[in-house]
Design a protein around this motif. Structure first.
Motif, short mmCIF file in Angstrom:
data_model
loop_
_atom_site.label_atom_id
_atom_site.label_comp_id
_atom_site.label_asym_id
_atom_site.label_seq_id
_atom_site.Cartn_x
_atom_site.Cartn_y
_atom_site.Cartn_z
N SER A 161 -47.10 -14.83 34.30
CA SER A 161 -46.07 -14.56 35.31
C SER A 161 -46.67 -13.94 36.56
CB SER A 161 -45.00 -13.62 34.73
OG SER A 161 -45.56 -12.34 34.44
N THR A 162 -45.90 -14.05 37.64
CA THR A 162 -46.28 -13.41 38.90
C THR A 162 -45.02 -13.05 39.67
OG1 THR A 162 -47.56 -13.63 40.95
CG2 THR A 162 -46.46 -15.61 40.14
N CYS A 163 -45.11 -12.02 40.47
CA CYS A 163 -44.02 -11.71 41.39
C CYS A 163 -44.22 -12.44 42.71
CB CYS A 163 -43.91 -10.20 41.62
SG CYS A 163 -45.40 -9.46 42.30
N ASN A 164 -45.25 -13.29 42.79
CA ASN A 164 -45.51 -14.09 43.97
C ASN A 164 -45.37 -15.56 43.60
OD1 ASN A 164 -46.86 -15.26 46.36
ND2 ASN A 164 -47.46 -13.15 46.79
N LEU A 165 -46.24 -16.41 44.09
CA LEU A 165 -46.18 -17.85 43.88
C LEU A 165 -47.12 -18.29 42.76
CD1 LEU A 165 -46.34 -18.61 47.67
CD2 LEU A 165 -44.45 -19.36 46.23
N GLY A 166 -46.66 -19.25 41.94
CA GLY A 166 -47.53 -19.81 40.91
C GLY A 166 -47.57 -18.98 39.64
N GLY A 167 -46.55 -19.12 38.80
CA GLY A 167 -46.56 -18.36 37.55
C GLY A 167 -47.74 -18.70 36.66
N GLY A 168 -48.10 -19.99 36.64
CA GLY A 168 -49.28 -20.40 35.89
C GLY A 168 -50.53 -20.41 36.76
N ILE A 169 -50.49 -21.25 37.83
CA ILE A 169 -51.65 -21.43 38.71
C ILE A 169 -51.18 -21.43 40.15
CG2 ILE A 169 -53.61 -22.91 39.30
CD1 ILE A 169 -53.35 -24.22 36.59
N SER A 189 -42.51 -17.71 37.94
CA SER A 189 -42.65 -17.09 39.26
C SER A 189 -41.36 -16.37 39.60
CB SER A 189 -42.93 -18.16 40.32
OG SER A 189 -42.73 -17.63 41.62
N ASN A 190 -41.47 -15.11 39.97
CA ASN A 190 -40.31 -14.32 40.37
C ASN A 190 -40.21 -14.23 41.89
OD1 ASN A 190 -39.24 -13.40 37.74
ND2 ASN A 190 -41.26 -12.47 37.56
N SER A 191 -40.74 -15.25 42.57
CA SER A 191 -40.76 -15.23 44.03
C SER A 191 -40.27 -16.58 44.55
CB SER A 191 -42.17 -14.92 44.53
OG SER A 191 -42.22 -14.91 45.93
N ILE A 192 -40.86 -17.07 45.63
CA ILE A 192 -40.39 -18.28 46.29
C ILE A 192 -40.36 -19.46 45.35
CG2 ILE A 192 -40.87 -19.90 48.16
CD1 ILE A 192 -42.15 -17.52 49.66
N GLY A 193 -41.43 -19.65 44.55
CA GLY A 193 -41.41 -20.79 43.66
C GLY A 193 -42.72 -21.07 42.98
N GLY A 194 -42.72 -22.23 42.29
CA GLY A 194 -43.89 -22.65 41.54
C GLY A 194 -44.00 -21.95 40.21
N GLY A 223 -32.87 -17.99 44.20
CA GLY A 223 -33.08 -18.89 43.09
C GLY A 223 -34.47 -19.46 42.95
N GLY A 224 -35.15 -19.72 44.07
CA GLY A 224 -36.51 -20.22 44.01
C GLY A 224 -36.59 -21.73 44.03
N TYR A 225 -37.83 -22.24 44.23
CA TYR A 225 -38.09 -23.67 44.35
C TYR A 225 -39.17 -24.10 43.36
CZ TYR A 225 -35.97 -22.88 48.98
OH TYR A 225 -35.14 -22.51 50.00
N GLY A 226 -38.96 -25.26 42.77
CA GLY A 226 -40.02 -25.88 41.98
C GLY A 226 -40.31 -25.17 40.67
N GLY A 227 -39.49 -25.41 39.66
CA GLY A 227 -39.78 -24.81 38.37
C GLY A 227 -41.10 -25.28 37.80
N GLY A 228 -41.37 -26.58 37.95
CA GLY A 228 -42.65 -27.11 37.48
C GLY A 228 -43.73 -26.98 38.52
#
Length: 277
Positions: A161-169, A189-194, A223-228
């Motif tokens: 997880s991340t509070c920024n972009l890219g929970g995985g990568i 991701s708890n931010s914009i997305g990814g 809500g964020g963008y791009g779950g995948g």
């Protein structure tokens, strides 16, 4: 007649020869292998591992595979910082990396301006915390930035997880390379997305033959963008992936692009038979 002296690559064993991983890395010469026996490795010297690859390239791998060799960062640091001349000859192989935690990029591995090989590892339950949304943060498991171009293959990247972009990568700042044959699942991701993967600032990796499943982008405010996958100002090639059961947002803020979200001048090539479901 004088016969030339030939130096053959050595195998440095942990913990038989060296009690901690960093000590073996420090003692290794160009082309050597640091071979890590079964066990759980914790504490200083078994996290925050780095080396200067401008003069020596190393292979760091487990003896019996990722299920038997665990680097537990205990919430104190990431496992590897690769920012000194690493290329494809520098290999991280067959490790489980867990409980990495940093205020910065890459909860498990940070790759900056280099191009190492990361293969057959498990990266799970790692976290990139942040104090703002700039490029120095993000990538719950792996951060790839500043023109880095790694080869990342055969890994399981889950529940990071991340509070920024890219929970995985997170790929950022003209990053590229190859992301191939990985399972990327359950990241957030708890931010914009990814939730699974974020690409930003002219990053153009090849994303091929991956399973990207069950990741979440959930920005509290919208809500964020791009779950995948989320792409901003980037142009990745996305070929023959399965992108399934990813999501954005919550009941009050549903977000956009459960599978893939594309924004801000991104030019993405998506090739069949990529599957979205």
């Amino acid at each position: 007649m004088l016969a030339p002296f030939l130096a053959y690559p050595a195998i440095l064993q942990v913990p038989d020869d060296y009690s901690i991983i960093q000590a073996a890395v420090d003692a290794a010469d160009d082309g050597d292998t640091v071979l890590i026996s079964d066990g759980i490795y914790t504490g200083p010297g078994n996290r925050g591992i780095s080396w200067d690859a401008t003069s020596r390239h190393l292979v760091i791998r487990s003896e019996n595979g990722r299920d038997h060799c665990i680097i537990d960062c205990q919430g104190e640091d990431r496992a590897f910082l690769l920012n000194q001349g690493q290329d494809r000859r520098d290999v991280i192989e067959g490790l489980t990396i867990t409980n990495g935690k940093v205020f910065g990029p890459g909860g498990a591995i940070c790759i900056r301006s280099t191009s190492p090989t990361i293969q057959d590892c498990i990266m799970e339950n790692n976290t990139s915390h942040c104090i703002n949304l700039d490029s120095e943060y993000g990538g719950g498991a792996i951060a790839v930035y500043d023109s880095a171009a790694p080869y990342i293959t055969g890994n399981i990247i889950r529940n990071n997880s991340t509070c920024n972009l890219g929970g995985g990568i997170r790929y950022d700042q003209q990053a590229s390379g190859v992301l191939e044959n990985n399972i990327i699942e359950g990241n957030k991701s708890n931010s914009i997305g990814g939730g699974g993967i974020c690409l930003s600032h002219f990053s153009n990796p090849l994303i091929i033959n991956n399973l990207i499943r069950g990741n979440i982008a959930d920005c509290p405010s919208y809500g964020g963008y791009g779950g995948g996958i989320y792409s901003s100002h980037s142009g990745p090639m996305i070929i023959n992936n399965t992108i399934a059961y990813n999501s954005t947002g919550n009941f009050f803020n549903p977000g956009k692009g459960g599978g893939i979200a594309i924004s801000k001048l991104s030019l993405i090539h998506i090739s069949e038979p990529t599957r979205l479901c």
